[in-house]
Design a protein around this motif. Structure first.
Motif, PDB file in Angstrom:
ATOM      1  N   THR A   1     -35.963   0.232 -72.421  1.00 31.47           N
ATOM      2  CA  THR A   1     -36.424  -1.006 -71.815  1.00 31.47           C
ATOM      3  C   THR A   1     -35.658  -2.177 -72.423  1.00 31.47           C
ATOM      4  OG1 THR A   1     -38.378  -2.342 -71.241  1.00 31.47           O
ATOM      5  CG2 THR A   1     -38.281  -1.494 -73.481  1.00 31.47           C
TER       6      THR A   1
ATOM      7  N   GLU B   1     -39.189  -6.895 -72.633  1.00 32.07           N
ATOM      8  CA  GLU B   1     -40.342  -6.166 -72.108  1.00 32.07           C
ATOM      9  C   GLU B   1     -40.610  -4.924 -72.972  1.00 32.07           C
ATOM     10  OE1 GLU B   1     -40.351  -6.701 -67.418  1.00 32.07           O
ATOM     11  OE2 GLU B   1     -38.517  -5.699 -68.123  1.00 32.07           O
TER      12      GLU B   1
ATOM     13  N   SER C   1     -42.795  -1.930 -71.982  1.00 29.72           N
ATOM     14  CA  SER C   1     -42.386  -1.087 -70.863  1.00 29.72           C
ATOM     15  C   SER C   1     -41.630   0.150 -71.332  1.00 29.72           C
ATOM     16  CB  SER C   1     -41.500  -1.892 -69.896  1.00 29.72           C
ATOM     17  OG  SER C   1     -42.238  -2.931 -69.305  1.00 29.72           O
TER      18      SER C   1
ATOM     19  N   THR D   1     -50.343  -0.791 -71.304  1.00 28.63           N
ATOM     20  CA  THR D   1     -49.734   0.512 -71.017  1.00 28.63           C
ATOM     21  C   THR D   1     -49.964   1.441 -72.195  1.00 28.63           C
ATOM     22  OG1 THR D   1     -47.625  -0.266 -71.915  1.00 28.63           O
ATOM     23  CG2 THR D   1     -47.947  -0.467 -69.537  1.00 28.63           C
TER      24      THR D   1
END
Length: 545
Positions: A235, A239, A242, A346
């Motif tokens: 990533t 970010e 992610s 996440t």
């Protein structure tokens, strides 16, 4: 006229041996055997029996030394004297680097600059018994003593045969010893020999900081090098949630394994040293703002009694603990960040598998032919990559092709591998040790404490009695370069399985700039004790039959 029997003669010989800078992999290491062969060829015995003095090639253009002396009357019993002549480099010597291979000059330099020496080093220096230099105790003093024993054998002083084997590459991959094993079988068949024992003279190793005990060893510790390929998710640094950073993953694995005493192997209640990290790095080849999502970490892990299957299970367990901690940290930080920004959190599930399992998945999804072609190409194009580097590259490339499994931690093994060997239950070895201990105490007021395993790693691992007979499939199937430039002659080793003994000099600080040797002990008491050991190992075996 005797050449290598007095302290003065042996000291002069040792200076000559150390002055050859036979660092592992260097040109001097390749040339070193020629010097020793020349020295031995001056003995009358080898003038009359030149075929028994040989420089034997290894698979990579290096050579080991073989000097075989037959007893004056036909006899099968033979003692093998093992040593290595390669040394580690001298970068750690700093301002004294140019003198590292000149023991006389270096020792005098230290006398002139005593104020720069650590106290324990200065204490030894002030006794006047100690000599300094790279390889002086690890292990060219042992080789010098073995040359002295060979000279004695040439003069008919032993009631049996004596075979000297001195090898290169002990400090790295044991190329020399792995080549010597089948050679020993050939020699055994050619001359109808019985190898009664293998004697090494690696120096005594401290068991703990400040240890000043003296030891005699009836085995040699084993070693395996586990690696963990940590494959996260790529990533942009803007970010980070992610993806998953490979360096973060490997740091958790290292924290779980480094110095973890759960991974210490035991022999009769005595623990081997815990694992230590030897390599840890990210595999990103150039700078960018993409996170390094691939990394690797490698460890030294000592073996005594455990099988490779047991070791693999333990390592997978520790990797799974690391994986769980990675998941917790990631989830907690993702939730905090989501709370602060109003975004969705996440999470990742980190998979743990072995190299064998990775290869199996790759074959099922990509085909056997494609996987084999990839590995063959990497091997063919390895260039100057050492065994660790090419192993890492193979695992990395296969992991890239199997990124659907990511995030993942892949356990694999790299060279070198040393089996644990021991002979402390062998009557011949125990009787010899007992006699040597009594003589050392009576004649020299020196206590020699028996240790079942030499802790400094030695090439006796490839010839001694295995501590635990077990299948090597777990090792070979998880070693990426097995059969691709690295293998161990297990069948030949099993045929040899010779009892082992390590009796060597008192030394300090192997692989450090303060490496030093107690020359008074080495070329006095030790010389006598080694001579008696060889004679005992030759004659006791025969008397017991």
């Amino acid at each position: 006229m005797e050449k290598w029997q007095t302290k003065e003669q042996l000291t002069e010989l040792l200076y000559e041996l150390v002055k050859i800078p036979s660092v592992s992999g260097s040109q001097a290491e390749k040339e070193f055997p020629e010097f020793v062969i020349h020295k031995l060829s001056e003995l009358d015995y080898f003038k009359e029996n030149p075929a028994q003095l040989n420089k034997v090639p290894t698979e990579d253009g290096r050579f080991f030394i073989s000097a075989f002396v037959r007893a004056q009357r036909p006899i099968e019993q033979t003692v093998i004297l093992f040593s290595h002549f390669d040394v580690v480099d001298v970068q750690d010597y700093g301002k004294w680097k140019e003198f590292a291979f000149d023991p006389e000059t270096l020792t005098n330099q230290f006398y002139d600059e005593k104020e720069k020496l650590p106290k324990e080093v200065l204490d030894d220096l002030n006794t006047g018994n100690w000599l300094f230099g790279r390889g002086i105790m690890d292990m060219k003093s042992g080789l010098a003593l073995h040359l002295s024993l060979i000279e004695a054998a040439c003069d008919g002083r032993f009631e049996g045969n004596v075979l000297l084997i001195s090898i290169p590459d002990e400090e790295v991959n044991s190329v020399g010893m792995r080549a010597a094993v089948p050679y020993l079988l050939q020699l055994k068949k050619k001359y109808k020999l019985e190898y009664t024992a293998a004697v090494n003279s690696e120096p005594m190793f401290s068991l703990y900081p400040g240890d000043r005990n003296n030891y005699i060893y009836t085995g040699s510790i084993g070693k395996v090098m586990p690696g963990f390929m940590c494959y996260g998710k790529e990533t942009h640094v803007g970010e980070p949630f992610s993806g998953l950073n490979g360096n973060l993953m490997s740091s958790f694995v290292t924290a779980e394994i480094e110095l973890n005493t759960d991974l210490c192997d035991y022999d009769e209640g005595k623990a081997a040293p815990p694992p230590s990290n030897l390599i840890q790095k990210g595999l990103k080849e150039s700078y960018s703002v993409q996170i390094p999502h691939r990394s690797v970490t490698l460890f030294n892990l000592f073996l005594l009694e455990r099988s490779i299957e047991e070791v693999t299970d333990l390592l997978k367990e520790k990797a799974s603990l690391a994986a769980a901690k990675i998941e917790v940290l990631y989830r907690e930080q993702a939730e905090r960040y989501a709370s602060a920004t109003g975004s969705a959190a996440t999470k990742h599930k980190v998979r743990v598998l072995t190299f064998e399992e990775l290869v199996s998945y790759a074959r099922q999804n990509l085909g056997e032919e494609r996987i084999q072609k990839i590995v063959d190409t990497l091997i063919a194009q390895r260039g100057e990559k050492d065994d660790r580097e090419i192993s890492i590259q193979i695992v990395d490339q296969l992991a890239i092709l199997c990124k659907a499994l990511a995030p993942m931690i892949v356990l694999f093994y790299t060279p070198p591998f040393y089996p644990a060997v021991q002979s402390h239950h062998r009557p011949l070895i125990q009787e010899t040790v007992t006699k040597v201990q009594k003589l050392a105490q009576t004649n020299y007021q020196t206590e020699l404490i028996e240790q079942h395993y030499f802790s400094g790693i030695s090439d006796l691992s490839y010839i001694g009695m295995p501590a635990k007979r077990t299948s090597m499939k777990e090792l070979t199937s998880n070693t990426p370069i097995w059969g691709h430039g690295y293998s161990i002659p297990f069948d030949a080793m099993e045929q040899l399985s010779v009892p082992v003994l390590n009796l060597g000099p008192i030394g300090r600080d192997a692989h450090q700039w303060t490496e030093r040797l107690d020359a008074d002990f080495a070329f006095g008491p030790l010389k006598e004790l080694l001579t008696i050991s060889v004679q005992e190992l030759l004659t006791k075996k025969r008397r017991s039959e």
